[in-house]
Enzyme design. Structure first.
Site, PDB file in Angstrom:
ATOM      1  N   ASP A  54      18.560 -15.474 -13.825  1.00  0.00           N
ATOM      2  CA  ASP A  54      20.020 -15.814 -14.039  1.00  0.00           C
ATOM      3  C   ASP A  54      20.800 -16.466 -13.450  1.00  0.00           C
ATOM      4  O   ASP A  54      20.576 -16.317 -11.861  1.00  0.00           O
ATOM      5  CB  ASP A  54      20.411 -14.590 -14.126  1.00  0.00           C
ATOM      6  CG  ASP A  54      21.593 -14.904 -14.618  1.00  0.00           C
ATOM      7  OD1 ASP A  54      22.474 -15.582 -14.779  1.00  0.00           O
ATOM      8  OD2 ASP A  54      21.598 -13.901 -15.624  1.00  0.00           O
ATOM      9  N   ILE A  55      20.855 -17.524 -13.518  1.00  0.00           N
ATOM     10  CA  ILE A  55      21.965 -18.544 -12.632  1.00  0.00           C
ATOM     11  C   ILE A  55      22.908 -18.097 -11.960  1.00  0.00           C
ATOM     12  O   ILE A  55      23.347 -18.066 -10.957  1.00  0.00           O
ATOM     13  CB  ILE A  55      21.796 -20.017 -12.533  1.00  0.00           C
ATOM     14  CG1 ILE A  55      22.501 -21.014 -11.786  1.00  0.00           C
ATOM     15  CG2 ILE A  55      23.119 -19.877 -14.316  1.00  0.00           C
ATOM     16  CD1 ILE A  55      22.431 -22.153 -12.134  1.00  0.00           C
ATOM     17  N   ILE A  97      20.525 -26.559 -25.922  1.00  0.00           N
ATOM     18  CA  ILE A  97      21.099 -26.856 -27.341  1.00  0.00           C
ATOM     19  C   ILE A  97      21.958 -28.669 -26.973  1.00  0.00           C
ATOM     20  O   ILE A  97      21.570 -29.254 -27.978  1.00  0.00           O
ATOM     21  CB  ILE A  97      22.676 -26.098 -27.781  1.00  0.00           C
ATOM     22  CG1 ILE A  97      23.454 -26.783 -25.958  1.00  0.00           C
ATOM     23  CG2 ILE A  97      22.517 -24.567 -27.583  1.00  0.00           C
ATOM     24  CD1 ILE A  97      25.056 -26.077 -26.859  1.00  0.00           C
ATOM     25  N   TYR A  98      21.563 -29.042 -25.886  1.00  0.00           N
ATOM     26  CA  TYR A  98      21.758 -30.405 -26.145  1.00  0.00           C
ATOM     27  C   TYR A  98      20.413 -31.395 -26.440  1.00  0.00           C
ATOM     28  O   TYR A  98      20.928 -32.763 -26.290  1.00  0.00           O
ATOM     29  CB  TYR A  98      22.762 -31.485 -24.892  1.00  0.00           C
ATOM     30  CG  TYR A  98      23.850 -30.939 -24.600  1.00  0.00           C
ATOM     31  CD1 TYR A  98      24.510 -30.029 -25.922  1.00  0.00           C
ATOM     32  CD2 TYR A  98      24.859 -31.456 -24.173  1.00  0.00           C
ATOM     33  CE1 TYR A  98      26.236 -29.875 -25.849  1.00  0.00           C
ATOM     34  CE2 TYR A  98      26.032 -31.535 -23.668  1.00  0.00           C
ATOM     35  CZ  TYR A  98      26.581 -30.597 -24.135  1.00  0.00           C
ATOM     36  OH  TYR A  98      27.988 -30.499 -24.593  1.00  0.00           O
ATOM     37  N   GLY A 147      25.341 -20.970 -23.751  1.00  0.00           N
ATOM     38  CA  GLY A 147      24.181 -21.308 -23.094  1.00  0.00           C
ATOM     39  C   GLY A 147      24.440 -20.800 -21.385  1.00  0.00           C
ATOM     40  O   GLY A 147      25.344 -19.862 -20.948  1.00  0.00           O
ATOM     41  N   VAL A 148      24.105 -22.177 -20.517  1.00  0.00           N
ATOM     42  CA  VAL A 148      24.522 -21.286 -19.242  1.00  0.00           C
ATOM     43  C   VAL A 148      25.971 -21.300 -18.884  1.00  0.00           C
ATOM     44  O   VAL A 148      26.688 -20.908 -18.122  1.00  0.00           O
ATOM     45  CB  VAL A 148      23.669 -22.695 -17.973  1.00  0.00           C
ATOM     46  CG1 VAL A 148      24.188 -22.965 -16.462  1.00  0.00           C
ATOM     47  CG2 VAL A 148      22.748 -22.789 -18.618  1.00  0.00           C
ATOM     48  N   ASP A 149      26.933 -22.196 -19.718  1.00  0.00           N
ATOM     49  CA  ASP A 149      27.843 -22.723 -19.977  1.00  0.00           C
ATOM     50  C   ASP A 149      28.626 -21.148 -20.077  1.00  0.00           C
ATOM     51  O   ASP A 149      29.729 -20.364 -19.367  1.00  0.00           O
ATOM     52  CB  ASP A 149      28.502 -23.524 -20.501  1.00  0.00           C
ATOM     53  CG  ASP A 149      30.434 -24.161 -20.237  1.00  0.00           C
ATOM     54  OD1 ASP A 149      30.627 -23.873 -19.373  1.00  0.00           O
ATOM     55  OD2 ASP A 149      30.543 -25.013 -21.707  1.00  0.00           O
TER      56      ASP A 149
END
Length: 164
Positions: A9-10, A120-121, A31-33
């Protein structure tokens, strides 16, 4: 620069700066954001609103506080949204080179990167990995350690293979 792969996990990476795959509006997302905003707490969003009142351009990077994250800064990058027709690979590679430039401005020496654009992009994962590895290796920087953080095992294995 030492370039490595980490599975996990970042938001748990103990580094000077975490890179966030942000939305152009710079107001959090999925997501990450979403994870970075959740764990970092309201200070991250407050700094985004203050520093980026009109958002951030695709391919660009900027920084905020890391709030409650185990890092000092978050470097936000906006990757190309392939699903929306943004297929210019230079916008993707720019995210990595600009993030390193911001890290240098901040004096950050250790940086953790997600795979920008690969969620998702809709950027193809194999090319997202290649773009990350190629750009991080080719960019002049004072960063001494860059980690590509893969959330799942198959992605981690693909990053490790690309690093060989």
């Amino acid at each position: 620069m030492e370039l490595s792969a980490v599975q996990g996990d970042i938001t748990e990476q103990h580094v000077d700066a975490l890179v966030n795959a942000a939305s152009p509006e710079m107001r959090g997302g999925g997501g990450v954001d979403g994870a970075i905003h959740r764990v970092g707490g309201p200070a991250v969003l407050e700094d985004c609103v203050r520093r980026f009142p009109h958002g951030l351009a695709t391919g660009d990077a900027g920084w905020t506080t890391a709030g409650d994250l185990p890092a000092r800064w978050v470097i936000h990058v906006v990757g190309p949204n392939r699903r929306a027709g943004q297929t210019d690979r230079s916008l993707l590679t720019s995210c990595y080179s600009r993030a390193l430039g911001v890290a240098d401005e901040l004096g950050a020496r250790t940086v953790a990167f997600p795979l920008v654009g690969a969620g998702i992009y809709g950027w193809p994962k194999d090319d997202a990995i290649a773009a990350a590895v190629e750009t991080l290796r080719a960019t002049e920087t004072g960063v001494t350690e860059a980690r590509i953080v893969a959330f799942d095992g198959p992605t981690y294995d693909a990053v490790v293979a690309a690093l060989r």
